[in-house]
Design an enzyme around this catalytic site. Sequence first.
Site, PDB file in Angstrom:
ATOM      1  N   CYS A   1       0.848  -1.199   0.000  1.00 56.64           N
ATOM      2  CA  CYS A   1       0.000   0.000   0.000  1.00 56.64           C
ATOM      3  C   CYS A   1       0.881   1.245   0.000  1.00 56.64           C
ATOM      4  CB  CYS A   1      -0.944  -0.016   1.202  1.00 56.64           C
ATOM      5  SG  CYS A   1      -0.088  -0.180   2.764  1.00 56.64           S
TER       6      CYS A   1
ATOM      7  N   GLU B   1      -3.115   0.506  -4.158  1.00 53.28           N
ATOM      8  CA  GLU B   1      -2.596  -0.799  -3.739  1.00 53.28           C
ATOM      9  C   GLU B   1      -1.878  -1.409  -4.949  1.00 53.28           C
ATOM     10  OE1 GLU B   1      -3.639  -1.327  -0.561  1.00 53.28           O
ATOM     11  OE2 GLU B   1      -2.947  -3.372  -0.247  1.00 53.28           O
TER      12      GLU B   1
END
Length: 356
Positions: free
Chosen positions: A314, A348
């Site tokens: 992330c 992500e």
Amino acid sequence: MGLLDMKSQLQLKTDDIKQKFACFNIEKFEIFSSTNLAYRSRAEFRIFHKDSKIYYAMSDKNKKLFTINNCAIVDKNIAKTMQKLLLKLQENEILSKKLFAVEFLNSTQNDIIVTLIYHKKLDDIWSEKAKEIENILHIKLIGRSKKQKIVVSTDIITNIIKINDTKYLYEYKDTTFVQPNHEINQKMIDFINQHIKTGGDMCELYCGAGNFTIPLSAKFDKLLATEINKTSIKLSKQNAKINKIENIKFARLSSSEFAQAKNKLREFRRLKELDIDLLEYNFSTILVDPPRAGLDEQTLFLLKEFEQIVYISCNPDTLKENLKTILKTHKIKKFAFFDQFVWTKHIEIIVILESI
Ligand SMILES: C[S@@+](CC[C@H](N)C(=O)[O-])C[C@H]1O[C@@H](n2cnc3c(N)ncnc32)[C@H](O)[C@@H]1O
């Protein structure tokens, strides 16, 4: 990202990140978009009190509170619950007095936990009133205050993830990590499931409540999944049991502890108690999904022993830093962006690598 349209916001942020990774000569970047509104299944709002009324509020860049009437990115069930809850809280001083913040966690089944956070001690009268609201709104209520947590009925909700024709059932709790965008989470699992090379044993660090472990269990002979959080490990064991999956063992170990155990630098009673002997595994694959800080040195060093690496990130900055080391022994097979956090600069990334 202001006035940009949906396509441009994704284009802009992925172009920016592609630049960051240009030094690695990645052949192809795949991009997976999300519904642009009503996508978040987890949200937290502050409560603003004025003239004996309460309002949802958020803080701006300078930490200044501003009130909001609704939030376009939370999913439909959170949006609906937010409005109904505010009216109920407003009617009842026991519930609204010294209320500081409200958290929502919704599942794919619209099973929702609402946590009310207070600056006061909660008592039986609060519990009674909370129970009434819980029944009327069909929610699962939790009250929190300093050193106090009251679970009105239960703090567990049920979630479903589908892989091909198989449905996997999960139990989630308010205190553990849960991917905040169900649609993107499903796409991430599908992507890994489709592209991962099958066979041998898999090891997973940072496994949470078994989000990736459980659906990937059919692809490997045995799996060993680890995680630092006690509640997450408990939930992951329970989730494997619910889905009648018997080839996974879960252990509470930090990633660096696992690296120490794997390299025989330290013995862990926690592994012995679970009858886990690392020598019995024939690991082909390691899957890592670390927090924003990325991988620590010991974990990074461990990765080179595995034929296949799945790295879920992330944070592009720590991913880039870690890839500089990983690419000495592995090459990138797949690199994909998942727009988990639409309208923000966050994204992500999943990278699948194989040994050179
Ligand atoms: C980004 S979340 C991923 C969880 C899971 N893969 C999922 O999809 O739900 C990162 C997880 O790593 C755990 N964690 C944080 N630091 C850790 C560490 N040093 N070692 C092992 N796990 C850690 C957190 O508790 C959290 O569950």
